[in-house]
Design an enzyme around this catalytic site. Sequence first.
Site, PDB file in Angstrom:
ATOM      1  N   CYS A 186       0.873  -1.271  -0.143  1.00  0.00           N
ATOM      2  CA  CYS A 186      -0.041   0.003   0.124  1.00  0.00           C
ATOM      3  C   CYS A 186       0.945   1.216   0.039  1.00  0.00           C
ATOM      4  O   CYS A 186       1.386   1.514  -0.887  1.00  0.00           O
ATOM      5  CB  CYS A 186      -0.828  -0.171   1.144  1.00  0.00           C
ATOM      6  SG  CYS A 186      -2.413   1.096   0.771  1.00  0.00           S
ATOM      7  N   GLU A 244      -1.712  -9.109   3.307  1.00  0.00           N
ATOM      8  CA  GLU A 244      -1.594  -9.567   4.597  1.00  0.00           C
ATOM      9  C   GLU A 244      -2.976 -10.037   5.263  1.00  0.00           C
ATOM     10  O   GLU A 244      -2.883 -10.746   6.276  1.00  0.00           O
ATOM     11  CB  GLU A 244      -0.869  -8.649   5.533  1.00  0.00           C
ATOM     12  CG  GLU A 244      -1.545  -7.440   5.964  1.00  0.00           C
ATOM     13  CD  GLU A 244      -1.437  -6.300   5.044  1.00  0.00           C
ATOM     14  OE1 GLU A 244      -1.039  -6.371   3.693  1.00  0.00           O
ATOM     15  OE2 GLU A 244      -1.622  -5.094   5.370  1.00  0.00           O
ATOM     16  N   HIS A 293      -3.564  -5.122   0.393  1.00  0.00           N
ATOM     17  CA  HIS A 293      -3.122  -5.452   1.486  1.00  0.00           C
ATOM     18  C   HIS A 293      -3.307  -6.917   1.378  1.00  0.00           C
ATOM     19  O   HIS A 293      -4.293  -7.606   1.992  1.00  0.00           O
ATOM     20  CB  HIS A 293      -3.702  -5.098   2.537  1.00  0.00           C
ATOM     21  CG  HIS A 293      -3.786  -3.481   2.889  1.00  0.00           C
ATOM     22  ND1 HIS A 293      -2.564  -3.105   3.964  1.00  0.00           N
ATOM     23  CD2 HIS A 293      -4.181  -2.293   2.509  1.00  0.00           C
ATOM     24  CE1 HIS A 293      -2.493  -1.492   3.882  1.00  0.00           C
ATOM     25  NE2 HIS A 293      -3.801  -1.290   2.999  1.00  0.00           N
TER      26      HIS A 293
HETATM   27  N1  GLN Z   1      -2.141   6.915   2.701  1.00  0.00           N
HETATM   28  C1  GLN Z   1      -2.169   6.126   1.560  1.00  0.00           C
HETATM   29  C2  GLN Z   1      -3.126   6.445   1.207  1.00  0.00           C
HETATM   30  O1  GLN Z   1      -4.482   6.538   1.451  1.00  0.00           O
HETATM   31  C3  GLN Z   1      -1.799   4.604   1.743  1.00  0.00           C
HETATM   32  C4  GLN Z   1      -2.918   4.044   2.735  1.00  0.00           C
HETATM   33  C5  GLN Z   1      -2.191   2.643   3.288  1.00  0.00           C
HETATM   34  O2  GLN Z   1      -1.097   2.368   3.408  1.00  0.00           O
HETATM   35  N2  GLN Z   1      -3.285   1.822   3.797  1.00  0.00           N
HETATM   36  O3  GLN Z   1      -3.528   5.986  -0.157  1.00  0.00           O
END
Ligand code: GLN
Length: 537
Positions: A382, A510, A508
Amino acid sequence: MPKCIYITGGVISSLGKGISSASIGKILESRGLKVSLMKCDPYINVDPGTMNPFQHGEVYVTEDGAETDLDLGHYERFTKTETTKFNNVTTGQIYNAVISRERRGDYLGKTIQVIPHITNEIKDRIKKAAHVSGADVVIVEIGGTVGDIEGLPFLEAARQFRLDVGYNNALYVHLTLIPYVKTADEIKTKPTQHSVGKLREIGIQPNILICRTEKTLSDEIKEKISLFCNVRKEAVIEAKDAQTIYQIPLVFKDQGMDNIILEHFGLRHKTTDLRRWKRDVVEKALYPKNRVTIAVVGKYTSLQDAYKSIYESLIHAGIHNDAKVEIKRIDSEEIEKTPPEKILKGVSGILVPGGFGYRGIEGKIKTIEYARENGIPFLGLCLGMQCAVIEFSRHVCGLKGANSTEFRPKTRYPVISLLEEQRKIKDLGGTMRLGAYPCKLKKGSLAAKVYKKTIIFERHRHRYEFNNRYRKVLSNNGILFSGIYRKKDLVEIIELKGHPYFIAVQFHPEFKSKPDKAHPLFSGFIKASLAYKKPKG
Ligand code: GLN
Protein backbone atom coordinates in the site's frame (compact mmCIF):
# COMPACT_ATOMS: atom_id res chain seq x y z
CA MET A 1 -30.92 -19.90 15.13
CA PRO A 2 -27.37 -21.24 15.63
CA LYS A 3 -25.96 -21.99 19.06
CA CYS A 4 -24.14 -19.07 20.59
CA ILE A 5 -20.96 -18.83 22.68
CA TYR A 6 -20.16 -15.58 24.45
CA ILE A 7 -16.55 -14.87 25.41
CA THR A 8 -15.78 -12.31 28.07
CA GLY A 9 -12.51 -11.32 29.70
CA GLY A 10 -11.62 -10.53 33.27
CA VAL A 11 -8.88 -9.17 35.54
CA ILE A 12 -6.78 -7.44 32.87
CA SER A 13 -6.87 -6.78 29.15
CA SER A 14 -4.53 -8.35 26.60
CA LEU A 15 -5.10 -11.91 27.82
CA GLY A 16 -5.74 -13.07 24.27
CA LYS A 17 -9.51 -13.18 24.02
CA GLY A 18 -9.32 -12.91 20.26
CA ILE A 19 -6.95 -15.85 19.98
CA SER A 20 -9.01 -17.87 22.48
CA SER A 21 -12.19 -17.17 20.50
CA ALA A 22 -10.49 -18.11 17.25
CA SER A 23 -9.09 -21.29 18.87
CA ILE A 24 -12.54 -22.31 20.09
CA GLY A 25 -13.72 -21.79 16.52
CA LYS A 26 -10.93 -24.05 15.32
CA ILE A 27 -11.68 -26.92 17.72
CA LEU A 28 -15.36 -26.78 16.82
CA GLU A 29 -14.49 -26.89 13.14
CA SER A 30 -12.38 -29.93 13.93
CA ARG A 31 -15.65 -31.57 14.99
CA GLY A 32 -17.23 -30.85 11.63
CA LEU A 33 -19.23 -27.80 12.73
CA LYS A 34 -19.54 -24.60 10.74
CA VAL A 35 -18.63 -21.62 12.89
CA SER A 36 -18.84 -17.89 12.61
CA LEU A 37 -17.13 -15.39 14.89
CA MET A 38 -17.98 -11.85 15.78
CA LYS A 39 -16.60 -9.08 17.94
CA CYS A 40 -18.51 -6.52 20.00
CA ASP A 41 -16.41 -3.44 20.73
CA PRO A 42 -17.71 -1.17 23.48
CA TYR A 43 -16.03 2.04 22.27
CA ILE A 44 -18.05 4.90 20.78
CA ASN A 45 -16.30 5.10 17.40
CA VAL A 46 -18.46 3.69 14.63
CA ASP A 47 -15.47 1.66 13.48
CA PRO A 48 -11.71 1.72 14.12
CA GLY A 49 -11.05 3.19 10.67
CA THR A 50 -10.42 6.69 11.99
CA MET A 51 -8.36 5.61 15.00
CA ASN A 52 -4.62 5.97 15.35
CA PRO A 53 -2.87 2.56 15.20
CA PHE A 54 -1.10 3.47 18.47
CA GLN A 55 -4.53 3.54 20.13
CA HIS A 56 -6.13 0.62 18.48
CA GLY A 57 -3.59 -1.49 16.64
CA GLU A 58 -4.16 -2.60 13.09
CA VAL A 59 -7.41 -1.95 11.28
CA TYR A 60 -8.45 -5.22 9.68
CA VAL A 61 -10.31 -4.99 6.38
CA THR A 62 -12.90 -7.58 5.40
CA GLU A 63 -13.61 -8.81 1.89
CA ASP A 64 -16.75 -6.62 1.74
CA GLY A 65 -14.78 -3.54 2.76
CA ALA A 66 -15.55 -3.08 6.46
CA GLU A 67 -12.82 -1.53 8.61
CA THR A 68 -12.81 -3.71 11.69
CA ASP A 69 -11.05 -4.84 14.82
CA LEU A 70 -7.87 -6.85 14.41
CA ASP A 71 -9.40 -9.83 16.18
CA LEU A 72 -11.32 -10.54 13.00
CA GLY A 73 -7.92 -11.26 11.52
CA HIS A 74 -7.39 -14.01 14.10
CA TYR A 75 -10.83 -15.43 13.31
CA GLU A 76 -10.03 -15.66 9.60
CA ARG A 77 -6.54 -17.02 10.15
CA PHE A 78 -7.57 -19.81 12.52
CA THR A 79 -10.84 -20.86 10.93
CA LYS A 80 -12.58 -21.17 7.58
CA THR A 81 -14.94 -18.34 8.40
CA GLU A 82 -14.97 -15.29 6.13
CA THR A 83 -15.92 -12.22 8.12
CA THR A 84 -18.05 -9.36 6.80
CA LYS A 85 -19.36 -6.04 8.05
CA PHE A 86 -21.81 -7.99 10.21
CA ASN A 87 -19.00 -9.49 12.28
CA ASN A 88 -17.91 -6.37 14.16
CA VAL A 89 -20.35 -4.32 16.20
CA THR A 90 -19.45 -1.18 18.15
CA THR A 91 -21.32 1.00 20.62
CA GLY A 92 -21.05 3.78 18.03
CA GLN A 93 -22.96 1.70 15.47
CA ILE A 94 -25.59 0.68 18.00
CA TYR A 95 -26.34 4.22 19.15
CA ASN A 96 -26.18 5.52 15.61
CA ALA A 97 -28.92 3.11 14.57
CA VAL A 98 -31.11 3.68 17.62
CA ILE A 99 -30.83 7.48 17.45
CA SER A 100 -31.64 7.57 13.72
CA ARG A 101 -34.73 5.48 14.41
CA GLU A 102 -35.73 7.79 17.23
CA ARG A 103 -35.37 10.82 14.94
CA ARG A 104 -37.58 9.15 12.36
CA GLY A 105 -40.20 8.72 15.05
CA ASP A 106 -40.12 4.93 14.87
CA TYR A 107 -40.42 4.51 18.63
CA LEU A 108 -43.87 6.12 18.73
CA GLY A 109 -43.35 8.45 21.66
CA LYS A 110 -41.51 6.02 23.95
CA THR A 111 -38.56 6.96 26.15
CA ILE A 112 -35.46 5.39 24.59
CA GLN A 113 -33.36 3.55 27.17
CA VAL A 114 -30.31 1.33 27.42
CA ILE A 115 -32.61 -1.52 28.42
CA PRO A 116 -34.42 -2.52 26.27
CA HIS A 117 -33.66 -0.36 23.22
CA ILE A 118 -29.87 -0.49 23.18
CA THR A 119 -29.73 -4.11 24.35
CA ASN A 120 -32.34 -5.09 21.76
CA GLU A 121 -30.30 -3.48 19.00
CA ILE A 122 -27.22 -5.42 20.18
CA LYS A 123 -29.11 -8.71 20.26
CA ASP A 124 -30.68 -8.04 16.86
CA ARG A 125 -27.26 -7.49 15.36
CA ILE A 126 -25.90 -10.68 16.87
CA LYS A 127 -28.93 -12.60 15.60
CA LYS A 128 -28.59 -11.03 12.17
CA ALA A 129 -24.89 -11.93 11.98
CA ALA A 130 -25.70 -15.44 13.17
CA HIS A 131 -28.45 -15.77 10.61
CA VAL A 132 -26.49 -14.55 7.58
CA SER A 133 -23.49 -16.72 8.47
CA GLY A 134 -25.44 -19.97 8.18
CA ALA A 135 -23.18 -21.33 10.94
CA ASP A 136 -23.97 -24.06 13.47
CA VAL A 137 -22.23 -22.12 16.23
CA VAL A 138 -21.62 -18.40 16.51
CA ILE A 139 -18.85 -17.21 18.81
CA VAL A 140 -19.34 -13.68 20.11
CA GLU A 141 -16.34 -12.02 21.71
CA ILE A 142 -17.09 -9.06 23.93
CA GLY A 143 -14.26 -6.53 23.95
CA GLY A 144 -12.88 -4.92 27.09
CA THR A 145 -12.75 -6.34 30.58
CA VAL A 146 -15.63 -7.24 32.88
CA GLY A 147 -16.16 -4.26 35.16
CA ASP A 148 -15.74 -1.62 32.43
CA ILE A 149 -18.69 0.77 32.42
CA GLU A 150 -18.95 0.91 28.66
CA GLY A 151 -19.14 -2.87 28.29
CA LEU A 152 -22.22 -3.24 30.46
CA PRO A 153 -24.89 -3.01 27.73
CA PHE A 154 -23.15 -5.78 25.81
CA LEU A 155 -22.95 -8.03 28.87
CA GLU A 156 -26.58 -7.31 29.66
CA ALA A 157 -27.51 -8.23 26.08
CA ALA A 158 -25.49 -11.44 26.42
CA ARG A 159 -27.34 -12.30 29.63
CA GLN A 160 -30.75 -11.65 28.05
CA PHE A 161 -29.79 -13.66 25.00
CA ARG A 162 -30.10 -16.92 26.87
CA LEU A 163 -33.67 -16.04 27.84
CA ASP A 164 -34.49 -15.56 24.17
CA VAL A 165 -32.87 -18.72 22.83
CA GLY A 166 -33.08 -21.13 25.75
CA TYR A 167 -30.58 -22.31 28.35
CA ASN A 168 -28.82 -24.90 26.23
CA ASN A 169 -28.45 -22.72 23.18
CA ALA A 170 -26.16 -20.17 24.80
CA LEU A 171 -22.86 -20.78 26.56
CA TYR A 172 -20.57 -18.39 28.40
CA VAL A 173 -16.78 -18.62 28.43
CA HIS A 174 -14.77 -16.34 30.67
CA LEU A 175 -11.07 -15.72 30.10
CA THR A 176 -9.19 -14.86 33.25
CA LEU A 177 -5.73 -14.50 34.73
CA ILE A 178 -4.23 -16.64 37.50
CA PRO A 179 -1.21 -14.58 38.53
CA TYR A 180 1.92 -16.04 40.04
CA VAL A 181 3.30 -14.12 43.01
CA LYS A 182 7.02 -14.65 43.02
CA THR A 183 7.74 -13.61 46.61
CA ALA A 184 5.15 -16.05 47.94
CA ASP A 185 5.88 -18.67 45.25
CA GLU A 186 2.15 -19.11 44.84
CA ILE A 187 -0.45 -18.75 42.15
CA LYS A 188 -3.48 -16.75 43.17
CA THR A 189 -7.12 -17.38 42.35
CA LYS A 190 -8.63 -14.34 44.05
CA PRO A 191 -8.68 -11.99 41.01
CA THR A 192 -10.54 -14.71 39.13
CA GLN A 193 -13.03 -15.16 41.95
CA HIS A 194 -13.71 -11.42 41.88
CA SER A 195 -13.99 -11.26 38.15
CA VAL A 196 -16.48 -14.15 38.04
CA GLY A 197 -18.32 -12.51 40.95
CA LYS A 198 -18.60 -9.35 38.85
CA LEU A 199 -20.05 -11.37 35.98
CA ARG A 200 -22.56 -13.01 38.31
CA GLU A 201 -23.70 -9.58 39.52
CA ILE A 202 -24.76 -8.95 35.95
CA GLY A 203 -26.46 -12.32 35.88
CA ILE A 204 -23.98 -14.33 33.87
CA GLN A 205 -22.64 -17.58 35.31
CA PRO A 206 -19.79 -18.75 33.09
CA ASN A 207 -19.87 -22.36 31.92
CA ILE A 208 -16.19 -22.50 31.07
CA LEU A 209 -13.19 -20.66 32.51
CA ILE A 210 -10.03 -20.27 30.49
CA CYS A 211 -7.22 -19.57 32.93
CA ARG A 212 -4.17 -17.76 31.59
CA THR A 213 -1.18 -18.71 33.69
CA GLU A 214 2.59 -18.98 33.66
CA LYS A 215 2.51 -22.09 35.88
CA THR A 216 0.72 -25.39 35.62
CA LEU A 217 -2.52 -25.44 37.59
CA SER A 218 -2.54 -28.25 40.11
CA ASP A 219 -5.65 -30.33 40.71
CA GLU A 220 -6.05 -28.58 44.00
CA ILE A 221 -6.06 -25.13 42.40
CA LYS A 222 -8.53 -26.28 39.77
CA GLU A 223 -10.79 -27.59 42.52
CA LYS A 224 -10.58 -24.29 44.34
CA ILE A 225 -11.40 -22.28 41.23
CA SER A 226 -14.24 -24.65 40.47
CA LEU A 227 -15.71 -24.31 43.96
CA PHE A 228 -15.42 -20.55 44.28
CA CYS A 229 -16.48 -19.76 40.74
CA ASN A 230 -19.21 -22.36 40.47
CA VAL A 231 -17.77 -23.93 37.32
CA ARG A 232 -17.32 -27.70 36.79
CA LYS A 233 -13.73 -28.71 37.47
CA GLU A 234 -13.20 -30.15 33.99
CA ALA A 235 -14.43 -26.83 32.57
CA VAL A 236 -11.57 -25.01 34.30
CA ILE A 237 -9.21 -24.93 31.34
CA GLU A 238 -5.55 -24.17 31.78
CA ALA A 239 -4.04 -21.85 29.18
CA LYS A 240 -0.35 -21.66 29.89
CA ASP A 241 1.81 -19.26 27.88
CA ALA A 242 2.49 -21.00 24.58
CA GLN A 243 5.43 -20.76 22.18
CA THR A 244 3.16 -20.05 19.24
CA ILE A 245 -0.44 -18.86 19.22
CA TYR A 246 -1.25 -21.64 16.77
CA GLN A 247 -0.75 -24.15 19.59
CA ILE A 248 -3.76 -22.84 21.51
CA PRO A 249 -6.41 -24.90 19.70
CA LEU A 250 -4.40 -28.03 20.60
CA VAL A 251 -4.17 -26.92 24.23
CA PHE A 252 -7.96 -26.51 24.40
CA LYS A 253 -8.71 -29.73 22.60
CA ASP A 254 -6.34 -31.75 24.77
CA GLN A 255 -8.39 -30.68 27.78
CA GLY A 256 -11.65 -31.70 26.12
CA MET A 257 -13.09 -28.24 25.68
CA ASP A 258 -14.84 -29.22 22.46
CA ASN A 259 -16.61 -32.09 24.27
CA ILE A 260 -17.81 -29.75 27.02
CA ILE A 261 -19.25 -27.34 24.45
CA LEU A 262 -20.88 -30.05 22.34
CA GLU A 263 -22.37 -31.67 25.40
CA HIS A 264 -23.82 -28.35 26.60
CA PHE A 265 -25.44 -27.71 23.23
CA GLY A 266 -26.63 -31.30 22.94
CA LEU A 267 -24.79 -31.59 19.64
CA ARG A 268 -23.46 -34.95 18.63
CA HIS A 269 -20.72 -34.59 16.10
CA LYS A 270 -18.02 -36.62 14.52
CA THR A 271 -14.71 -36.89 16.29
CA THR A 272 -11.84 -35.67 14.23
CA ASP A 273 -8.56 -34.32 15.35
CA LEU A 274 -6.20 -31.50 14.62
CA ARG A 275 -3.43 -33.77 13.39
CA ARG A 276 -2.85 -31.83 10.17
CA TRP A 277 -2.84 -28.48 11.96
CA LYS A 278 -0.34 -29.91 14.42
CA ARG A 279 1.93 -31.33 11.74
CA ASP A 280 1.69 -28.60 9.10
CA VAL A 281 1.45 -25.51 11.28
CA VAL A 282 2.50 -25.99 14.90
CA GLU A 283 5.45 -28.31 14.39
CA LYS A 284 6.66 -26.34 11.38
CA ALA A 285 6.49 -23.15 13.44
CA LEU A 286 8.30 -24.70 16.39
CA TYR A 287 11.03 -26.67 14.64
CA PRO A 288 12.09 -24.84 11.46
CA LYS A 289 15.18 -25.90 9.53
CA ASN A 290 16.20 -22.45 8.32
CA ARG A 291 16.33 -18.95 9.64
CA VAL A 292 15.95 -15.59 7.94
CA THR A 293 15.89 -11.98 9.14
CA ILE A 294 13.38 -9.59 7.66
CA ALA A 295 13.23 -5.86 8.37
CA VAL A 296 9.84 -4.24 8.64
CA VAL A 297 10.41 -0.52 8.21
CA GLY A 298 7.39 1.49 9.29
CA LYS A 299 6.04 4.17 11.54
CA TYR A 300 4.29 2.06 14.15
CA THR A 301 6.94 -0.55 14.77
CA SER A 302 7.07 0.08 18.52
CA LEU A 303 3.58 -1.35 18.92
CA GLN A 304 3.17 -5.11 18.64
CA ASP A 305 -0.36 -4.86 17.24
CA ALA A 306 -0.05 -2.14 14.63
CA TYR A 307 1.08 -4.49 11.83
CA LYS A 308 -0.41 -7.67 13.28
CA SER A 309 -1.49 -9.29 10.03
CA ILE A 310 1.85 -8.48 8.40
CA TYR A 311 3.83 -10.13 11.18
CA GLU A 312 1.55 -13.16 11.08
CA SER A 313 1.83 -13.37 7.29
CA LEU A 314 5.62 -13.40 7.59
CA ILE A 315 5.36 -16.24 10.11
CA HIS A 316 3.04 -18.15 7.74
CA ALA A 317 5.49 -17.66 4.89
CA GLY A 318 8.21 -18.95 7.21
CA ILE A 319 6.13 -22.03 7.99
CA HIS A 320 5.66 -22.57 4.26
CA ASN A 321 9.42 -22.28 3.62
CA ASP A 322 10.46 -24.26 6.69
CA ALA A 323 12.13 -21.18 8.15
CA LYS A 324 11.98 -19.16 11.29
CA VAL A 325 11.43 -15.55 10.36
CA GLU A 326 13.17 -13.15 12.70
CA ILE A 327 11.42 -9.84 12.37
CA LYS A 328 13.50 -6.73 12.91
CA ARG A 329 11.12 -3.86 13.51
CA ILE A 330 12.63 -0.57 12.41
CA ASP A 331 11.22 2.90 12.86
CA SER A 332 11.50 4.59 9.46
CA GLU A 333 12.41 7.88 11.11
CA GLU A 334 15.60 6.22 12.36
CA ILE A 335 16.66 5.69 8.75
CA GLU A 336 16.27 9.41 8.16
CA LYS A 337 19.00 9.99 10.75
CA THR A 338 21.31 7.01 10.25
CA PRO A 339 22.49 5.53 6.93
CA PRO A 340 20.37 2.51 5.93
CA GLU A 341 23.38 0.20 5.54
CA LYS A 342 24.07 0.60 9.25
CA ILE A 343 20.57 -0.21 10.40
CA LEU A 344 19.70 -2.76 7.74
CA LYS A 345 22.98 -4.67 7.84
CA GLY A 346 22.41 -8.39 8.01
CA VAL A 347 18.78 -8.45 6.91
CA SER A 348 17.82 -10.65 3.98
CA GLY A 349 14.56 -9.00 3.06
CA ILE A 350 12.87 -5.63 3.55
CA LEU A 351 9.17 -4.97 3.91
CA VAL A 352 7.63 -1.49 3.91
CA PRO A 353 4.05 -1.55 5.19
CA GLY A 354 1.07 0.77 4.73
CA GLY A 355 0.43 4.00 6.55
CA PHE A 356 -0.81 7.55 6.45
CA GLY A 357 0.79 10.97 6.71
CA TYR A 358 4.23 12.37 5.96
CA ARG A 359 6.12 11.44 9.11
CA GLY A 360 8.74 8.78 8.37
CA ILE A 361 8.17 8.81 4.61
CA GLU A 362 11.66 9.93 3.63
CA GLY A 363 13.08 7.07 5.73
CA LYS A 364 10.91 4.59 3.86
CA ILE A 365 12.06 6.03 0.54
CA LYS A 366 15.70 5.70 1.58
CA THR A 367 15.07 2.12 2.66
CA ILE A 368 13.54 1.24 -0.68
CA GLU A 369 16.42 2.84 -2.57
CA TYR A 370 18.78 0.69 -0.52
CA ALA A 371 16.81 -2.50 -1.26
CA ARG A 372 16.59 -1.67 -4.95
CA GLU A 373 20.27 -0.84 -5.37
CA ASN A 374 21.55 -3.79 -3.39
CA GLY A 375 19.29 -6.47 -4.83
CA ILE A 376 17.73 -7.16 -1.45
CA PRO A 377 14.27 -8.77 -1.68
CA PHE A 378 11.63 -6.10 -1.15
CA LEU A 379 7.91 -6.21 -0.56
CA GLY A 380 5.97 -2.95 -0.44
CA LEU A 381 2.41 -2.83 0.80
CA CYS A 382 0.00 0.00 0.00
CA LEU A 383 1.91 3.09 1.16
CA GLY A 384 4.98 0.89 0.66
CA MET A 385 4.12 0.72 -3.04
CA GLN A 386 3.48 4.45 -3.21
CA CYS A 387 6.89 5.11 -1.64
CA ALA A 388 8.53 2.73 -4.12
CA VAL A 389 6.98 4.73 -6.96
CA ILE A 390 8.22 8.01 -5.47
CA GLU A 391 11.69 6.59 -4.93
CA PHE A 392 11.99 5.25 -8.48
CA SER A 393 10.60 8.44 -10.00
CA ARG A 394 13.05 10.61 -8.09
CA HIS A 395 16.18 8.52 -8.33
CA VAL A 396 15.87 6.63 -11.60
CA CYS A 397 13.50 8.65 -13.79
CA GLY A 398 14.97 12.00 -12.86
CA LEU A 399 11.65 13.44 -11.65
CA LYS A 400 13.22 15.53 -8.92
CA GLY A 401 10.99 16.12 -5.94
CA ALA A 402 8.36 13.61 -7.14
CA ASN A 403 5.85 12.95 -4.41
CA SER A 404 2.36 11.92 -3.45
CA THR A 405 -0.17 14.74 -3.19
CA GLU A 406 -0.97 13.31 0.25
CA PHE A 407 2.36 14.72 1.45
CA ARG A 408 2.90 17.62 -0.92
CA PRO A 409 -0.29 18.73 -2.61
CA LYS A 410 1.51 21.09 -5.00
CA THR A 411 4.37 18.79 -5.99
CA ARG A 412 5.69 19.23 -9.51
CA TYR A 413 5.53 15.50 -10.20
CA PRO A 414 2.43 14.08 -8.49
CA VAL A 415 3.26 10.43 -9.18
CA ILE A 416 0.71 9.38 -6.55
CA SER A 417 -2.51 11.37 -6.46
CA LEU A 418 -6.24 11.31 -5.81
CA LEU A 419 -8.80 10.11 -8.30
CA GLU A 420 -11.53 12.64 -9.11
CA GLU A 421 -14.11 10.65 -7.11
CA GLN A 422 -11.96 10.91 -3.96
CA ARG A 423 -11.47 14.68 -4.27
CA LYS A 424 -15.11 15.41 -3.48
CA ILE A 425 -15.13 13.40 -0.26
CA LYS A 426 -15.17 15.36 2.99
CA ASP A 427 -15.85 12.70 5.67
CA LEU A 428 -12.92 10.57 6.74
CA GLY A 429 -14.83 7.56 8.10
CA GLY A 430 -15.42 4.64 5.74
CA THR A 431 -14.72 6.63 2.56
CA MET A 432 -11.48 5.13 1.30
CA ARG A 433 -11.25 2.57 -1.48
CA LEU A 434 -12.13 -0.41 0.68
CA GLY A 435 -12.48 -4.16 0.32
CA ALA A 436 -11.76 -6.69 -2.40
CA TYR A 437 -11.30 -5.79 -6.05
CA PRO A 438 -10.22 -8.00 -8.93
CA CYS A 439 -6.78 -7.50 -10.41
CA LYS A 440 -5.46 -8.89 -13.68
CA LEU A 441 -1.88 -10.08 -13.67
CA LYS A 442 0.50 -9.76 -16.58
CA LYS A 443 1.59 -13.07 -18.08
CA GLY A 444 5.20 -13.90 -17.40
CA SER A 445 5.50 -11.38 -14.55
CA LEU A 446 6.85 -12.20 -11.11
CA ALA A 447 3.35 -11.59 -9.75
CA ALA A 448 1.82 -14.16 -12.11
CA LYS A 449 4.61 -16.56 -11.20
CA VAL A 450 4.06 -16.39 -7.46
CA TYR A 451 0.25 -16.35 -7.60
CA LYS A 452 0.12 -19.03 -10.32
CA LYS A 453 -3.03 -17.45 -11.75
CA THR A 454 -4.07 -14.43 -13.75
CA ILE A 455 -7.02 -12.97 -11.82
CA ILE A 456 -6.70 -12.29 -8.11
CA PHE A 457 -8.94 -10.63 -5.53
CA GLU A 458 -7.23 -8.56 -2.87
CA ARG A 459 -8.41 -6.16 -0.19
CA HIS A 460 -7.82 -2.44 -0.28
CA ARG A 461 -7.71 0.46 2.15
CA HIS A 462 -6.33 3.63 0.63
CA ARG A 463 -7.36 6.91 -0.92
CA TYR A 464 -4.44 7.68 -3.22
CA GLU A 465 -3.51 5.88 -6.45
CA PHE A 466 -0.68 5.64 -8.90
CA ASN A 467 -0.99 8.54 -11.36
CA ASN A 468 -1.28 6.99 -14.83
CA ARG A 469 0.34 10.04 -16.42
CA TYR A 470 3.66 8.64 -15.24
CA ARG A 471 3.22 5.08 -16.38
CA LYS A 472 5.23 5.52 -19.54
CA VAL A 473 8.29 7.12 -17.98
CA LEU A 474 8.48 4.55 -15.20
CA SER A 475 7.96 1.73 -17.62
CA ASN A 476 10.71 3.03 -19.93
CA ASN A 477 13.05 2.98 -16.95
CA GLY A 478 12.41 -0.62 -15.89
CA ILE A 479 9.20 -0.81 -13.86
CA LEU A 480 6.75 -3.48 -14.89
CA PHE A 481 3.11 -2.73 -14.14
CA SER A 482 2.14 -6.31 -13.55
CA GLY A 483 -1.28 -6.00 -11.89
CA ILE A 484 -4.11 -3.78 -13.09
CA TYR A 485 -7.69 -3.23 -11.96
CA ARG A 486 -9.07 -3.29 -15.46
CA LYS A 487 -12.41 -1.58 -14.90
CA LYS A 488 -10.74 1.69 -13.95
CA ASP A 489 -7.24 1.05 -15.29
CA LEU A 490 -5.69 1.41 -11.85
CA VAL A 491 -2.20 0.18 -11.07
CA GLU A 492 -2.27 -2.51 -8.38
CA ILE A 493 1.18 -4.10 -8.64
CA ILE A 494 4.58 -2.84 -9.71
CA GLU A 495 7.78 -4.82 -9.98
CA LEU A 496 11.31 -4.09 -11.00
CA LYS A 497 12.79 -5.96 -13.91
CA GLY A 498 16.18 -7.52 -13.27
CA HIS A 499 15.90 -7.47 -9.46
CA PRO A 500 15.61 -10.84 -7.63
CA TYR A 501 12.39 -9.89 -5.84
CA PHE A 502 11.17 -6.33 -5.92
CA ILE A 503 7.41 -6.19 -5.81
CA ALA A 504 5.00 -3.68 -4.37
CA VAL A 505 1.24 -3.74 -4.25
CA GLN A 506 -1.47 -1.15 -3.71
CA PHE A 507 -3.58 -3.63 -1.76
CA HIS A 508 -3.13 -5.51 1.52
CA PRO A 509 -2.25 -9.17 0.91
CA GLU A 510 -1.63 -9.61 4.65
CA PHE A 511 -5.37 -9.85 5.26
CA LYS A 512 -5.61 -13.08 3.32
CA SER A 513 -2.74 -15.16 4.63
CA LYS A 514 -3.31 -18.22 6.78
CA PRO A 515 -0.88 -20.37 8.76
CA ASP A 516 -1.65 -23.40 6.63
CA LYS A 517 -1.97 -21.40 3.42
CA ALA A 518 0.67 -18.70 3.29
CA HIS A 519 0.00 -15.83 0.95
CA PRO A 520 1.94 -16.24 -2.33
CA LEU A 521 3.46 -12.75 -2.21
CA PHE A 522 4.79 -13.43 1.28
CA SER A 523 5.99 -16.95 0.62
CA GLY A 524 7.70 -15.75 -2.55
CA PHE A 525 9.30 -12.96 -0.53
CA ILE A 526 10.63 -15.32 2.14
CA LYS A 527 11.83 -17.77 -0.48
CA ALA A 528 13.75 -14.98 -2.20
CA SER A 529 15.08 -13.76 1.15
CA LEU A 530 16.35 -17.24 1.98
CA ALA A 531 18.09 -17.32 -1.38
CA TYR A 532 19.58 -13.86 -0.91
CA LYS A 533 23.28 -14.05 -0.27
CA LYS A 534 24.42 -11.34 2.07
CA PRO A 535 27.57 -9.56 0.99
CA LYS A 536 30.56 -10.71 3.03
CA GLY A 537 32.07 -8.59 5.77
N1 GLN B 1 -1.98 6.89 2.79
C1 GLN B 1 -2.09 6.12 1.58
C2 GLN B 1 -3.44 6.29 0.92
O1 GLN B 1 -4.38 6.68 1.55
C3 GLN B 1 -1.79 4.67 1.84
C4 GLN B 1 -2.79 4.00 2.73
C5 GLN B 1 -2.33 2.66 3.27
O2 GLN B 1 -1.15 2.35 3.26
N2 GLN B 1 -3.23 1.88 3.81
O3 GLN B 1 -3.58 6.02 -0.22
